[in-house]
Scaffold this motif. Structure first.
Motif, mmCIF file in Angstrom:
data_model
loop_
_atom_site.group_PDB
_atom_site.id
_atom_site.type_symbol
_atom_site.label_atom_id
_atom_site.label_comp_id
_atom_site.label_asym_id
_atom_site.label_seq_id
_atom_site.Cartn_x
_atom_site.Cartn_y
_atom_site.Cartn_z
ATOM 1 N N MET A 1 10.209 -109.209 43.096
ATOM 2 C CA MET A 1 11.223 -108.376 42.478
ATOM 3 C C MET A 1 12.131 -107.806 43.565
ATOM 4 S SD MET A 1 10.772 -104.892 40.208
ATOM 5 C CE MET A 1 9.289 -104.488 41.065
ATOM 6 N N THR A 2 13.421 -107.847 43.302
ATOM 7 C CA THR A 2 14.426 -107.331 44.215
ATOM 8 C C THR A 2 14.456 -105.811 44.152
ATOM 9 O OG1 THR A 2 15.780 -109.271 43.794
ATOM 10 C CG2 THR A 2 16.889 -107.384 44.769
ATOM 11 N N ARG A 3 14.453 -105.188 45.298
ATOM 12 C CA ARG A 3 14.636 -103.739 45.374
ATOM 13 C C ARG A 3 15.916 -103.497 46.158
ATOM 14 N NH1 ARG A 3 10.281 -99.956 43.891
ATOM 15 N NH2 ARG A 3 9.369 -101.136 42.208
ATOM 16 N N LEU A 4 16.804 -102.712 45.597
ATOM 17 C CA LEU A 4 18.057 -102.404 46.266
ATOM 18 C C LEU A 4 17.838 -101.274 47.260
ATOM 19 C CD1 LEU A 4 20.449 -102.568 43.193
ATOM 20 C CD2 LEU A 4 19.974 -104.342 44.878
ATOM 21 N N GLU A 5 18.520 -101.371 48.376
ATOM 22 C CA GLU A 5 18.400 -100.383 49.448
ATOM 23 C C GLU A 5 19.730 -99.667 49.633
ATOM 24 O OE1 GLU A 5 15.620 -99.726 51.179
ATOM 25 O OE2 GLU A 5 14.496 -101.230 50.060
ATOM 26 N N PRO A 6 19.697 -98.409 50.104
ATOM 27 C CA PRO A 6 20.949 -97.709 50.394
ATOM 28 C C PRO A 6 21.826 -98.532 51.338
ATOM 29 C CG PRO A 6 19.126 -96.161 50.440
ATOM 30 C CD PRO A 6 18.526 -97.546 50.303
ATOM 31 N N GLY A 7 23.113 -98.566 51.015
ATOM 32 C CA GLY A 7 24.069 -99.326 51.809
ATOM 33 C C GLY A 7 24.350 -100.710 51.260
ATOM 34 N N ALA A 105 15.014 -103.132 38.199
ATOM 35 C CA ALA A 105 14.509 -102.192 37.200
ATOM 36 C C ALA A 105 13.746 -102.916 36.086
ATOM 37 C CB ALA A 105 15.665 -101.376 36.622
ATOM 38 N N TRP A 106 13.300 -104.126 36.361
ATOM 39 C CA TRP A 106 12.505 -104.904 35.411
ATOM 40 C C TRP A 106 11.393 -105.570 36.212
ATOM 41 C CZ3 TRP A 106 12.260 -105.477 30.239
ATOM 42 C CH2 TRP A 106 11.494 -106.525 29.737
ATOM 43 N N GLU A 133 23.947 -95.628 47.163
ATOM 44 C CA GLU A 133 23.701 -94.437 47.980
ATOM 45 C C GLU A 133 22.219 -94.082 47.934
ATOM 46 O OE1 GLU A 133 25.885 -90.644 47.636
ATOM 47 O OE2 GLU A 133 27.603 -91.870 47.038
ATOM 48 N N HIS A 134 21.659 -94.095 46.708
ATOM 49 C CA HIS A 134 20.240 -93.796 46.497
ATOM 50 C C HIS A 134 19.702 -94.771 45.460
ATOM 51 C CE1 HIS A 134 20.589 -89.983 48.649
ATOM 52 N NE2 HIS A 134 21.685 -89.763 47.963
ATOM 53 N N ALA A 135 18.517 -95.298 45.718
ATOM 54 C CA ALA A 135 17.821 -96.169 44.761
ATOM 55 C C ALA A 135 16.455 -95.543 44.509
ATOM 56 C CB ALA A 135 17.669 -97.582 45.328
ATOM 57 N N LEU A 136 16.247 -95.060 43.284
ATOM 58 C CA LEU A 136 15.016 -94.366 42.927
ATOM 59 C C LEU A 136 14.273 -95.187 41.879
ATOM 60 C CD1 LEU A 136 16.724 -90.892 42.489
ATOM 61 C CD2 LEU A 136 15.571 -91.740 44.534
ATOM 62 N N TYR A 137 13.099 -95.691 42.243
ATOM 63 C CA TYR A 137 12.304 -96.537 41.354
ATOM 64 C C TYR A 137 11.067 -95.799 40.855
ATOM 65 C CZ TYR A 137 15.073 -100.512 42.947
ATOM 66 O OH TYR A 137 16.108 -101.378 43.223
#
Length: 155
Positions: A1-7, A105-106, A133-137
């Motif tokens: 699963m892809t997780r997005l990072e700040p930037g 988010a899935w 800017e922020h990725a909150l999982y």
């Protein structure tokens, strides 16, 4: 699963809102936004989270931040949810969860002790250029909006 990072760039999308109107991420360029993914309209946790965002929408708007909610619900259910809870921001329909997947988010999660695939409650703050800017999982519905406000210096 892809997780997005700040930037990193936020994946672009076009989804329909509760009224069937298309909303594209690119249309938000030039202003910051909060994009929150929730499992299902009109369930207790999702209603709490949506109402917390509703109650903070003026403070967020005053800081130049637009709020959008995203779920797999169809437009009719989103329209009903928006009306019943007096939500003042767009609710976007992603029935095939493609945008959920693009944002990470899935995926696999625990639900009452069982592993299932589904929506991972997540929130993203995007800058005016469409970057994360922020990725909150795996956020909790209760108290989450206060955390977002703190991150944004709006508490």
């Amino acid at each position: 699963m892809t997780r997005l990072e700040p930037g990193s760039p936020a994946p672009d999308f076009t989804l329909t809102d509760q009224d069937g109107s298309p909303v594209s991420l690119s249309s938000l360029r030039g202003r910051r936004s909060v994009l929150f993914f929730y499992p299902a309209a009109m369930t207790p946790g999702c209603t709490r989270e949506a109402c917390d965002f509703r109650d903070s929408v003026e403070a967020l708007a005053a800081a130049g931040i637009e709020v959008l909610g995203v779920s797999r619900d169809d437009e009719a259910k989103l329209r009903r949810f928006r009306e019943e809870e007096s939500l003042t921001y767009p609710l976007l329909s992603d029935p095939d969860h493609a945008v959920h997947e693009a944002y990470g988010a899935w995926g696999e999660k625990m639900n009452y002790g069982k592993k299932i695939e589904g929506v991972i409650r997540s929130t993203f703050v995007l800058d005016a250029d469409g970057r994360i800017e922020h990725a909150l999982y795996n956020v909790k519905a209760t108290g989450h909006v206060a955390r977002v406000r703190n991150l944004l210096g709006l508490s």
